[in-house]
Design an enzyme around this catalytic site. Structure first.
Site, PDB file in Angstrom:
ATOM      1  N   CYS A 146      24.370  15.293  24.670  1.00 15.42           N
ATOM      2  CA  CYS A 146      23.234  14.976  25.532  1.00 15.42           C
ATOM      3  C   CYS A 146      23.683  14.885  26.995  1.00 15.42           C
ATOM      4  O   CYS A 146      22.996  15.378  27.895  1.00 15.42           O
ATOM      5  CB  CYS A 146      22.592  13.657  25.107  1.00 15.42           C
ATOM      6  SG  CYS A 146      21.950  13.708  23.419  1.00 15.42           S
ATOM      7  N   CYS A 154      24.648  10.754  23.642  1.00 10.88           N
ATOM      8  CA  CYS A 154      25.884  11.274  23.051  1.00 10.88           C
ATOM      9  C   CYS A 154      26.530  12.294  24.005  1.00 10.88           C
ATOM     10  O   CYS A 154      25.945  12.669  25.022  1.00 10.88           O
ATOM     11  CB  CYS A 154      25.587  11.930  21.701  1.00 10.88           C
ATOM     12  SG  CYS A 154      24.500  13.366  21.824  1.00 10.88           S
TER      13      CYS A 154
END
Length: 76
Positions: free
Chosen positions: A13, A10
């Site tokens: 991340c 994501c």
């Protein structure tokens, strides 16, 4: 030194990975950066919220994006 950035990929991340990469460059430590996206492997480390940062098996951050200065402190 082995550093793992754990998460599905994501935006949070990805940002965490970039921060860790910048901290490695800033401190000059010899480190291997590994991206872990498999939820089963992440759960085996006791992590149930991402992004997470693990350094040499020690979970340093879970569920938030660390500041670069904080990561640099972990690397020293």
């Amino acid at each position: 030194m082995e550093i793992k950035v754990c998460g599905p990929g994501c935006a949070s991340c990805e940002k965490t990975q970039k921060i860790v990469e910048a901290a490695i460059a800033a401190t000059g430590v010899d480190a291997t950066l590994i991206k872990v996206t498999d939820f089963q492997e992440i759960a085996k480390m006791g992590i149930f919220s991402t992004p997470a940062v693990v350094i040499d098996g020690d979970v340093k951050s879970v569920g938030n994006i660390p500041k670069q200065s904080q990561v640099e402190d972990w690397l020293r």
